[in-house]
Design a protein around this motif. Structure first.
Motif, short mmCIF file in Angstrom:
data_model
loop_
_atom_site.label_atom_id
_atom_site.label_comp_id
_atom_site.label_asym_id
_atom_site.label_seq_id
_atom_site.Cartn_x
_atom_site.Cartn_y
_atom_site.Cartn_z
N GLY A 113 0.80 -1.21 0.00
CA GLY A 113 0.00 0.00 0.00
C GLY A 113 0.84 1.27 0.00
N GLU A 114 0.52 2.20 0.89
CA GLU A 114 1.16 3.51 0.88
C GLU A 114 2.60 3.49 1.37
OE1 GLU A 114 -1.09 6.59 2.69
OE2 GLU A 114 -2.81 6.34 1.36
N ALA A 115 3.09 2.35 1.83
CA ALA A 115 4.51 2.26 2.18
C ALA A 115 5.39 2.37 0.94
CB ALA A 115 4.79 0.95 2.92
N SER A 116 4.87 2.02 -0.23
CA SER A 116 5.61 2.15 -1.48
C SER A 116 5.51 3.59 -1.97
CB SER A 116 5.05 1.20 -2.54
OG SER A 116 5.43 -0.13 -2.31
N ARG A 117 6.66 4.27 -2.00
CA ARG A 117 6.69 5.68 -2.39
C ARG A 117 7.96 5.97 -3.19
NH1 ARG A 117 5.05 8.60 3.39
NH2 ARG A 117 3.60 6.95 4.07
N VAL A 118 7.91 7.06 -3.95
CA VAL A 118 9.08 7.54 -4.68
C VAL A 118 9.32 9.00 -4.32
CG1 VAL A 118 10.09 7.97 -6.95
CG2 VAL A 118 8.65 5.95 -6.60
N GLU A 130 8.04 14.21 -2.75
CA GLU A 130 7.39 12.92 -2.93
C GLU A 130 6.62 12.95 -4.24
OE1 GLU A 130 3.63 10.63 -1.07
OE2 GLU A 130 5.20 11.08 0.42
N SER A 131 7.03 12.13 -5.21
CA SER A 131 6.42 12.18 -6.54
C SER A 131 5.46 11.04 -6.80
CB SER A 131 7.51 12.20 -7.61
OG SER A 131 8.34 11.07 -7.52
N PHE A 132 5.45 10.03 -5.92
CA PHE A 132 4.50 8.92 -6.08
C PHE A 132 4.26 8.28 -4.72
CE2 PHE A 132 3.79 4.32 -6.50
CZ PHE A 132 2.60 4.33 -7.21
N ARG A 133 2.97 8.02 -4.45
CA ARG A 133 2.58 7.23 -3.28
C ARG A 133 1.55 6.21 -3.73
NH1 ARG A 133 1.06 9.30 2.75
NH2 ARG A 133 2.89 10.57 2.26
N ASN A 134 1.86 4.94 -3.53
CA ASN A 134 0.98 3.88 -3.98
C ASN A 134 -0.33 3.87 -3.17
OD1 ASN A 134 0.11 1.37 -5.16
ND2 ASN A 134 0.76 0.38 -3.25
N ILE A 165 3.90 -2.18 -13.81
CA ILE A 165 5.01 -1.31 -14.16
C ILE A 165 4.57 0.15 -14.09
CG2 ILE A 165 6.70 -0.68 -15.92
CD1 ILE A 165 7.16 -3.44 -14.78
N LEU A 166 5.36 0.95 -13.39
CA LEU A 166 5.16 2.38 -13.26
C LEU A 166 6.17 3.08 -14.17
CD1 LEU A 166 3.29 4.04 -11.31
CD2 LEU A 166 5.29 4.24 -9.81
N SER A 167 5.75 4.13 -14.88
CA SER A 167 6.62 4.79 -15.85
C SER A 167 6.72 6.28 -15.59
CB SER A 167 6.09 4.55 -17.26
OG SER A 167 6.84 5.26 -18.22
N SER A 174 6.88 12.74 -12.13
CA SER A 174 5.52 12.21 -12.16
C SER A 174 5.58 10.78 -12.69
CB SER A 174 4.61 13.08 -13.04
OG SER A 174 5.07 13.08 -14.39
N TRP A 175 4.57 9.99 -12.33
CA TRP A 175 4.56 8.56 -12.66
C TRP A 175 3.18 8.13 -13.14
CZ3 TRP A 175 9.08 5.70 -12.21
CH2 TRP A 175 10.13 6.34 -11.54
N THR A 176 3.18 7.15 -14.08
CA THR A 176 1.94 6.62 -14.62
C THR A 176 2.03 5.09 -14.67
OG1 THR A 176 1.68 8.56 -16.04
CG2 THR A 176 0.38 6.61 -16.61
#
Length: 359
Positions: A113-118, A130-134, A165-167, A174-176
């Motif tokens: 969950g939200e533990a995965s971040r970039v 912080e550019s991504f939070r799952n 896969i996140l890109s 930013s991520w998609t």
């Protein structure tokens, strides 16, 4: 400028050749004593956290990412380390970091969950964004990789039966999430190992490889279009258990690759801990003489067509024949390893361990 670049490359190639000769040769006599071969020299990181994330920018500059939300950076060859951890990240587990230079880096925190971040920094870690939070409870991100300074991918364990896969196309700002239609179905229990930041690696502008374990077969998946479509290939590295599989891959170009892994449990053997591909990952051949135990990280030596290093909790191994045979050259514990173009090779692991390869 062209002549300057050529001279720099020639120097680096010469350094690499000299280092390889010393690593593989018997100690030579010099002034009545033995001339030491290249070896890992421990650097004082000033902490006891485990560093599974590492980027070697050069012999002077390296970044580390580890437990308790820790990010360290050196710009003086490891003599001093600056704690540049993102504020408020102490509950996060950083397992991968991709740095482009001394100022620009992207770091991945793993977990459900939200533990995965970039997070991304453009000022050497003075500030982070912080550019991504799952937000998907079923996703668990393991690794990052970049094709260049703008284009990169992140890997999640399977969601609804397929790896996710996140890109990014703007350097991690930013991520998609990419469509899953081109991803083969995952095996039962199959996942990536967030052990060294090397379960997802790129080579060149478009090619990327994904390493797996935990399923009935340890596989490597390859994409030639930056993660849109994938093909899966079985490897000879043992699987069939959540603790077994391919933990890391390294490609020196789009054709020549090495995979390492095994069983990470200390009381279990890893008899086939390495494999080699010469066709971009379409087929894999077991090493004739593999490392003697589980290995979690691997990297090619710069400017060499045949030399690579593999690391794990029980030691470091060297190959000088493209991964067919391996020789243990150090018994220290490391989780991951990386080399910069100027032959700045670094390794890191448990209890704050970090080292640089010294000539």
């Amino acid at each position: 400028m062209r002549n300057t670049r050529r001279t720099g490359r020639t120097v680096a190639v010469g350094l690499c050749a000299a280092a390889l000769a010393a690593l593989t040769a018997a100690p030579a006599q010099a002034h009545g004593g033995q001339r030491p071969a290249p070896h890992w020299q421990l650097k004082d990181s000033g902490t006891d956290v485990r560093f599974r994330g590492l980027t070697a920018v050069s012999r002077d500059t390296a970044w580390l990412a580890g437990s308790k939300g820790t990010v360290l950076r050196t710009t003086d060859g490891g003599a001093h380390w600056r704690n540049v951890s993102p504020p408020g990240a102490t509950d996060l587990e950083f397992r991968d970091i991709e740095a482009f230079d001394a100022r620009h880096a992207v770091v991945l925190a793993i977990g459900e969950g939200e533990a995965s971040r970039v997070f991304r920094t453009d000022d050497g870690g003075a500030t982070w964004t912080e550019s991504f939070r799952n937000t998907d409870a079923k996703a668990f991100y393991d690794c990052l990789t970049f094709f260049d300074r703008r284009h990169g991918l992140a890997l999640s364990d399977p969601v609804d039966g397929r790896f996710r896969i996140l890109s990014t196309s703007d350097g991690g700002r930013s991520w998609t999430v990419l469509p899953s239609a081109g991803m083969p179905a995952a095996q039962d229990g199959e996942a990536g190992f967030a052990a060294s930041g090397q379960c997802l690696v790129a080579s060149g502008p478009n090619d990327v490889w994904l390493a797996t374990g935990g399923g009935a077969r340890a596989r490597v998946l390859h994409s030639a279009d930056r993660g849109l479509t994938w093909t899966a290939t079985d490897t000879p590295i043992p699987a069939g258990d959540p603790a077994r599989g391919v933990f890391a891959v390294a490609f020196r170009d789009r054709t020549h690759g090495i995979a390492v892994g095994g069983d990470y449990r200390a009381d279990q053997p890893s008899p086939q801990a390495a494999a080699v591909s010469r066709d971009g990952g379409r087929t894999w051949t077991p090493a004739d003489r593999p490392p003697p135990a589980y290995r979690s990280g691997v990297t090619w030596l710069p400017h060499s067509r045949t030399a690579a290093l593999a690391v794990g909790p029980t030691g470091t191994d060297l190959t000088t024949d493209g991964g067919r045979t391996w020789k243990t050259v150090d018994s220290g514990s490391y989780d991951t390893v990386d080399c910069a173009p100027d032959l700045g090779c670094w390794a890191s692991g448990e209890k704050g361990r970090v080292a640089r390869l010294e000539p």
